[in-house]
Design an enzyme around this catalytic site. Structure first.
Site, PDB file in Angstrom:
ATOM      1  N   GLY A   8       0.834  -1.217   0.000  1.00  0.00           N
ATOM      2  CA  GLY A   8       0.000   0.000   0.000  1.00  0.00           C
ATOM      3  C   GLY A   8       0.856   1.249   0.000  1.00  0.00           C
ATOM      4  O   GLY A   8       0.534   2.250   0.640  1.00  0.00           O
ATOM      5  N   GLY A  11      -0.320   5.077  -0.733  1.00  0.00           N
ATOM      6  CA  GLY A  11      -1.367   5.698   0.077  1.00  0.00           C
ATOM      7  C   GLY A  11      -0.851   6.874   0.880  1.00  0.00           C
ATOM      8  O   GLY A  11       0.305   7.297   0.725  1.00  0.00           O
ATOM      9  N   GLN A  12      -1.710   7.380   1.762  1.00  0.00           N
ATOM     10  CA  GLN A  12      -1.364   8.590   2.512  1.00  0.00           C
ATOM     11  C   GLN A  12      -0.116   8.384   3.371  1.00  0.00           C
ATOM     12  O   GLN A  12       0.786   9.209   3.387  1.00  0.00           O
ATOM     13  CB  GLN A  12      -2.549   9.009   3.396  1.00  0.00           C
ATOM     14  CG  GLN A  12      -2.327  10.349   4.074  1.00  0.00           C
ATOM     15  CD  GLN A  12      -3.325  10.631   5.187  1.00  0.00           C
ATOM     16  OE1 GLN A  12      -4.030   9.731   5.648  1.00  0.00           O
ATOM     17  NE2 GLN A  12      -3.380  11.875   5.619  1.00  0.00           N
ATOM     18  N   LEU A  13      -0.062   7.288   4.099  1.00  0.00           N
ATOM     19  CA  LEU A  13       1.100   7.013   4.954  1.00  0.00           C
ATOM     20  C   LEU A  13       2.304   6.594   4.119  1.00  0.00           C
ATOM     21  O   LEU A  13       3.415   7.062   4.317  1.00  0.00           O
ATOM     22  CB  LEU A  13       0.789   5.855   5.904  1.00  0.00           C
ATOM     23  CG  LEU A  13       0.294   6.131   7.319  1.00  0.00           C
ATOM     24  CD1 LEU A  13       0.075   4.809   8.030  1.00  0.00           C
ATOM     25  CD2 LEU A  13       1.261   7.010   8.086  1.00  0.00           C
ATOM     26  N   ARG A  36      -2.362  -1.825  -7.661  1.00  0.00           N
ATOM     27  CA  ARG A  36      -2.272  -1.357  -9.044  1.00  0.00           C
ATOM     28  C   ARG A  36      -1.161  -0.310  -9.104  1.00  0.00           C
ATOM     29  O   ARG A  36      -0.759   0.240  -8.079  1.00  0.00           O
ATOM     30  CB  ARG A  36      -3.591  -0.744  -9.506  1.00  0.00           C
ATOM     31  CG  ARG A  36      -3.939   0.462  -8.688  1.00  0.00           C
ATOM     32  CD  ARG A  36      -5.198   1.140  -9.129  1.00  0.00           C
ATOM     33  NE  ARG A  36      -5.502   2.188  -8.149  1.00  0.00           N
ATOM     34  CZ  ARG A  36      -6.631   2.831  -8.079  1.00  0.00           C
ATOM     35  NH1 ARG A  36      -7.614   2.553  -8.893  1.00  0.00           N
ATOM     36  NH2 ARG A  36      -6.824   3.761  -7.181  1.00  0.00           N
ATOM     37  N   TYR A 139     -14.295  -1.880   9.409  1.00  0.00           N
ATOM     38  CA  TYR A 139     -12.866  -1.539   9.472  1.00  0.00           C
ATOM     39  C   TYR A 139     -12.340  -1.747  10.893  1.00  0.00           C
ATOM     40  O   TYR A 139     -11.298  -2.376  11.102  1.00  0.00           O
ATOM     41  CB  TYR A 139     -12.705  -0.083   9.026  1.00  0.00           C
ATOM     42  CG  TYR A 139     -11.345   0.524   9.240  1.00  0.00           C
ATOM     43  CD1 TYR A 139     -10.257   0.136   8.472  1.00  0.00           C
ATOM     44  CD2 TYR A 139     -11.152   1.533  10.188  1.00  0.00           C
ATOM     45  CE1 TYR A 139      -9.010   0.726   8.648  1.00  0.00           C
ATOM     46  CE2 TYR A 139      -9.924   2.129  10.365  1.00  0.00           C
ATOM     47  CZ  TYR A 139      -8.851   1.720   9.602  1.00  0.00           C
ATOM     48  OH  TYR A 139      -7.636   2.305   9.774  1.00  0.00           O
ATOM     49  N   LYS A 143      -9.537  -4.314  12.429  1.00  0.00           N
ATOM     50  CA  LYS A 143      -8.328  -3.861  13.147  1.00  0.00           C
ATOM     51  C   LYS A 143      -8.220  -4.551  14.512  1.00  0.00           C
ATOM     52  O   LYS A 143      -7.111  -4.865  14.956  1.00  0.00           O
ATOM     53  CB  LYS A 143      -8.333  -2.339  13.297  1.00  0.00           C
ATOM     54  CG  LYS A 143      -8.083  -1.593  11.991  1.00  0.00           C
ATOM     55  CD  LYS A 143      -6.690  -1.860  11.413  1.00  0.00           C
ATOM     56  CE  LYS A 143      -6.412  -1.082  10.151  1.00  0.00           C
ATOM     57  NZ  LYS A 143      -5.134  -1.423   9.529  1.00  0.00           N
ATOM     58  N   ILE A 168      -4.478  11.004  10.397  1.00  0.00           N
ATOM     59  CA  ILE A 168      -3.175  11.516   9.964  1.00  0.00           C
ATOM     60  C   ILE A 168      -3.384  12.718   9.038  1.00  0.00           C
ATOM     61  O   ILE A 168      -4.158  12.645   8.077  1.00  0.00           O
ATOM     62  CB  ILE A 168      -2.372  10.427   9.213  1.00  0.00           C
ATOM     63  CG1 ILE A 168      -2.200   9.171  10.094  1.00  0.00           C
ATOM     64  CG2 ILE A 168      -1.021  10.971   8.759  1.00  0.00           C
ATOM     65  CD1 ILE A 168      -1.431   9.380  11.372  1.00  0.00           C
TER      66      ILE A 168
END
Ligand code: SER
Length: 324
Positions: A8, A11-13, A36, A139, A143, A168
């Site tokens: 990933g 992504g943002q992180l 992708r 979600y 987690k 974040i």
């Protein structure tokens, strides 16, 4: 030597973590991956990887002789409600594949958990490390299960480390369908149009963290002595908590004409089920966690660094909005 796989990674992180990892461990030692190829791919070492495919994952680990995985691939809270099958598959089966491969190849793993493990019966103020976990989202359920899986595999010699990240705030890459996305969108809107319609009410107060603090936290917990990491499910970690109204007021100190109105949608209920202020004293005591950015510093830096010139309307935002 560290040979690192980031799942990933666009992504943002991941976008910021990869830069930090490359600075620490060298360009060619960090392999990016995602389901992708991102349209803005800037990486020379990028592999298309579906984390739900264990065979593909294993081949990649062997090919690059990976010894550390930062497993960031996951479906966030708001998107998870809209795509429950994918959320379950990626977040549960994807993590289990990572941990199984980690066990087989003796890899170190980072897993981002979330404040979403908490729910309506969790104490909202100074939420303890060990407390009620009754998540209201799929979600959050994934987690909680993810943390339990981490603890389970840690008992079986996997060096897995995890943080319960708050919202974040960052400028390099957009967040990918979470409930805390408003705290990023608001900066883009403030600079682009001077007005923002927020999808949660002004009094909504959530734990948040600036990206620089988040990246440092991830690097610090992964570099700490194994003996210092006493919690192998996931650590509470915190920086600041503020309401949307307080965020708006802080932005208005820089942009006095900025206005915000409110149109709460399904994400309000998710936000309401999460804590406001987290007690992260265990992370501070065990491996020396300290945040640096308060609300004023975050706002100042975001307004300086968000680059609106190169922007088109956010794809993630449209996608969530269309399904309201
Ligand atoms: N930022 C995340 C979300 O909103 C919380 O883990 O889903």
């Amino acid at each position: 030597m560290n040979k690192i796989l980031v799942t990933g990674s666009s992504g943002q992180l991941g976008s910021d973590l990869v830069v930090a990892l490359r600075q620490h461990y060298g360009m060619s030692n960090v392999i990016e991956s995602g389901w992708r190829i991102p349209s803005h791919n800037r990486s020379l070492i990028y592999e298309v990887l579906d984390v739900t495919d264990r065979t593909q994952l294993q081949k990649l680990i062997e090919h690059y002789q990976i010894d550390t995985i930062y497993h960031l691939a996951g479906v966030l809270s708001a998107k998870g409600e809209q795509h429950p099958d994918r959320c379950w598959d990626v977040n549960i089966n994807g993590l289990r594949n990572i941990l199984e491969v980690a066990k087989a190849f003796k890899l170190q793993v980072f897993f981002p958990s979330s404040i979403a493990v908490f729910g309506p019966h969790t104490p909202k103020l100074n939420t303890p490390q060990i407390t009620v976990e009754d998540p209201a989202t799929l979600y959050g359920i994934t987690k909680v299960a993810g943390e339990l899986l981490c603890h389970y595999y840690a008992q079986r010699q996997v060096d897995v480390r995890s943080l319960r990240l708050p919202g974040i705030i960052s400028y390099s890459a957009p967040p990918g369908g979470g409930t805390t996305d408003f705290a990023v969108e608001i900066f883009h809107a403030a600079l682009q149009t001077g007005t923002y319609t927020c999808f949660v009410r002004p009094e909504t107060r959530l734990p948040m963290m600036y990206i620089s603090d988040a990246i440092r936290a991830i690097l610090d917990i992964m570099q700490a002595d194994a003996a210092a990491i006493k919690i192998r499910s996931s650590y509470n970690i915190a920086a600041v908590s503020f309401s949307v109204a307080e965020l708006v007021a802080e932005i208005q100190k820089h942009l006095p004409h900025f206005t915000c109105d409110y149109a709460p949608d399904f994400r309000q209920a998710i936000a309401d089920s999460w804590p406001s202020v987290i007690d992260d004293s265990k992370a501070r005591a065990d491996w020396g966690w300290q945040h640096q950015y308060n609300l004023a510093a975050i706002v100042e830096e975001m307004l300086a660094k968000v680059d609106v010139r190169s922007e088109e309307p956010g794809v993630e935002r449209q996608e969530i909005g269309a399904l309201r």
